[in-house]
Motif scaffolding. Structure first.
Motif, PDB file in Angstrom:
ATOM      1  N   ALA A  23      56.662  50.185  65.504  1.00  0.00           N
ATOM      2  CA  ALA A  23      56.468  51.298  64.708  1.00  0.00           C
ATOM      3  C   ALA A  23      56.827  51.246  63.336  1.00  0.00           C
ATOM      4  O   ALA A  23      56.482  52.004  62.413  1.00  0.00           O
ATOM      5  N   GLN A  24      57.734  50.285  62.920  1.00  0.00           N
ATOM      6  CA  GLN A  24      57.976  50.150  61.588  1.00  0.00           C
ATOM      7  C   GLN A  24      56.848  49.663  60.790  1.00  0.00           C
ATOM      8  O   GLN A  24      56.620  50.159  59.730  1.00  0.00           O
ATOM      9  N   GLU A  25      55.987  48.609  61.316  1.00  0.00           N
ATOM     10  CA  GLU A  25      54.937  48.198  60.574  1.00  0.00           C
ATOM     11  C   GLU A  25      53.977  49.417  60.353  1.00  0.00           C
ATOM     12  O   GLU A  25      52.978  49.244  59.417  1.00  0.00           O
ATOM     13  N   GLU A  26      53.730  50.085  61.578  1.00  0.00           N
ATOM     14  CA  GLU A  26      52.557  51.149  61.534  1.00  0.00           C
ATOM     15  C   GLU A  26      53.097  52.294  60.362  1.00  0.00           C
ATOM     16  O   GLU A  26      52.237  52.822  59.529  1.00  0.00           O
ATOM     17  N   LYS A  27      54.449  52.427  60.318  1.00  0.00           N
ATOM     18  CA  LYS A  27      54.858  53.496  59.117  1.00  0.00           C
ATOM     19  C   LYS A  27      54.780  53.099  57.903  1.00  0.00           C
ATOM     20  O   LYS A  27      54.420  53.603  56.760  1.00  0.00           O
ATOM     21  N   ALA A  28      54.963  51.624  57.701  1.00  0.00           N
ATOM     22  CA  ALA A  28      54.600  50.857  56.300  1.00  0.00           C
ATOM     23  C   ALA A  28      53.322  50.931  55.933  1.00  0.00           C
ATOM     24  O   ALA A  28      53.011  51.295  54.810  1.00  0.00           O
TER      25      ALA A  28
ATOM     26  N   GLN B 196      48.949  53.182  52.520  1.00  0.00           N
ATOM     27  CA  GLN B 196      47.603  54.271  52.677  1.00  0.00           C
ATOM     28  C   GLN B 196      48.029  55.390  51.766  1.00  0.00           C
ATOM     29  O   GLN B 196      47.122  55.492  50.927  1.00  0.00           O
ATOM     30  N   LYS B 197      49.005  55.931  51.983  1.00  0.00           N
ATOM     31  CA  LYS B 197      49.455  57.005  51.280  1.00  0.00           C
ATOM     32  C   LYS B 197      49.405  56.889  49.732  1.00  0.00           C
ATOM     33  O   LYS B 197      48.983  57.685  49.102  1.00  0.00           O
ATOM     34  N   LYS B 198      50.038  55.853  49.563  1.00  0.00           N
ATOM     35  CA  LYS B 198      50.493  55.441  48.067  1.00  0.00           C
ATOM     36  C   LYS B 198      48.885  55.099  47.506  1.00  0.00           C
ATOM     37  O   LYS B 198      48.816  55.426  46.405  1.00  0.00           O
ATOM     38  N   LEU B 199      48.147  54.450  48.249  1.00  0.00           N
ATOM     39  CA  LEU B 199      46.739  54.324  47.340  1.00  0.00           C
ATOM     40  C   LEU B 199      46.078  55.371  47.322  1.00  0.00           C
ATOM     41  O   LEU B 199      45.298  55.519  46.208  1.00  0.00           O
ATOM     42  N   LEU B 200      45.780  56.219  48.395  1.00  0.00           N
ATOM     43  CA  LEU B 200      45.197  57.568  48.078  1.00  0.00           C
ATOM     44  C   LEU B 200      45.833  58.255  46.909  1.00  0.00           C
ATOM     45  O   LEU B 200      45.105  59.011  46.245  1.00  0.00           O
TER      46      LEU B 200
END
Length: 397
Positions: free
Chosen positions: A366-371, A376-380
């Motif tokens: 879950a931590q890896e998916e959240k990271a 991805q949000k940061k790149l967008l």
């Protein structure tokens, strides 16, 4: 000055757990009540105005107050059950959990009663924590002489330089902890960081600091388990890579130390069923320090394996019971257990290790998916910022 009687409401500050007085006319709060003032007790009700410590009450505080009221009602229900079913609460030899082969309705009812009993125990601890911790002794027993190397500690071998093989006379512990009498708040409870440990001298029944102690003066509670440090025990001492040869000492971080080996017991005389009587006595004594999962008494060796639900309970219990008189024995020895020979204990231990591994794996995934999502949000966000910057440049041109 006008001669009118001032009306103050008495409230409880959640930060310092101390009463203060709120003036309904002026809106001011004071710690000490003025003379000739009328008091309305509001300590049991929710207050929306700011407290003296500056902490504003929020909706979360109101929800917490509702939870406390619910727990008080549950405590009353538990008291009623205690009076209605005395055989359940007074007999320690009953199983804590009902096996899967038993009737499901009976198991559900039994577990609900156990949950209410556990909540009642928690509320009892909270009542004790409203008072300052008692000074257990007035002075510590110190050695009168100094021996060279007496305070030189070898961290590799986990021993002092004077720990040689000479025979030392064992004596019973001079003090003993009484949770009902000694539990109370200390300076550690006023610390908002909640990063303190438990007082080892309190566990042994001989702390001279009382409420001025920098460590907790209470038995570990379920909420304390969230602050667990794998490299240190519940008293803040560093754990080692392996056990000592005699299985005493602090313990190891390479193994979950939840099982204690209690030996040098003395079988009760004149009992119809001495084994059952001994299990009852062990449960009554060991359950003071934390929730017990299983007790395996071996009558041939006059010893027992006591497994706790969490290692904090076991660490506290080992210090609290070491060299204490018990059931006719002058003193008992409490060590860390290597392996409990009970097959049921082995099976449950393996199952718990699997559950722990599964939880850790799910948490890590879950931590890896959240990271990954945050990346991805940061790149967008960076791409949108870049596009908006280009549009702005084109517009200026």
């Amino acid at each position: 000055k006008s001669g009118k009687v001032q009306v103050f409401e008495k409230h409880l500050d959640p930060t310092y757990n101390q009463p203060y007085y709120y003036n309904t006319r002026t809106g001011n709060s004071v710690w000490e009540l003025p003379k000739n003032a009328k008091v309305i007790d509001k300590t049991t009700e929710y207050s929306a105005h700011p407290t003296l410590s500056g902490q504003k009450r929020t909706k979360a505080d109101e929800e917490e107050k509702e939870e406390d009221d619910e727990k008080v009602r549950e405590l009353k229900e538990a008291k009623r059950l205690r009076e209605q079913y005395p055989e359940y609460y007074n007999k320690a030899n009953e199983e804590v959990y009902v096996s899967e082969s038993d009737n499901e309705e009976e198991a559900e009812e039994y577990n609900q009663q156990y949950i209410k009993w556990a909540q009642a125990q928690t509320i009892q601890i909270r009542e004790w924590m409203k008072r300052p911790a008692r000074q257990q002794v007035t002075e510590l027993r110190k050695e009168t002489g100094y021996m060279e190397g007496n305070y030189d500690y070898n961290i590799w071998y986990d021993k002092y330089l004077t720990d040689r093989r000479e025979e030392v006379e064992r004596l019973p512990a001079p003090t003993k902890l009484d949770p009902e009498l000694d539990t109370g708040y200390t300076k550690a409870d006023l610390n908002e960081k909640k990063a303190s440990f438990f007082c080892i001298y309190f566990a042994r029944g001989g702390c001279i600091e009382g409420s001025n102690c920098r460590f907790y003066h209470r038995v570990p509670q379920p909420e304390d388990l969230d602050f667990e440090d794998n490299l240190r025990d519940c008293f803040g001492r560093a754990r080692h890579a392996s056990f000592k040869e005699d299985m005493t000492g602090i313990g190891t971080f390479s193994k979950e130390c939840r099982t204690l080996y209690v030996c040098e017991l003395r079988m009760p005389e004149g009992a119809v069923n001495p084994v059952r009587n001994m299990v009852n006595l062990l449960y009554e004594e060991c359950s003071k320090w934390g929730e017990i999962e299983d007790i395996n008494f071996i009558s041939e060796k006059a010893a027992a394996f006591v497994r706790y639900k969490h290692r904090y309970y076991a660490e506290f219990a080992r210090e609290a019971m070491q060299d204490q008189p018990f059931a006719g024995a002058e003193f008992i020895t409490v060590k860390w257990a290597k392996d409990d020979p009970n097959p049921r204990s082995k099976k449950q231990t393996e199952h718990e290790e699997f559950i722990t591994f599964k939880k850790a794996f799910v948490k890590k995934t879950a931590q890896e998916e959240k990271a990954k999502e945050s990346k991805q949000k940061k790149l967008l966000k960076e791409e949108k910022a870049k596009e908006s910057k280009q549009k702005k440049l084109l517009k200026e041109e």
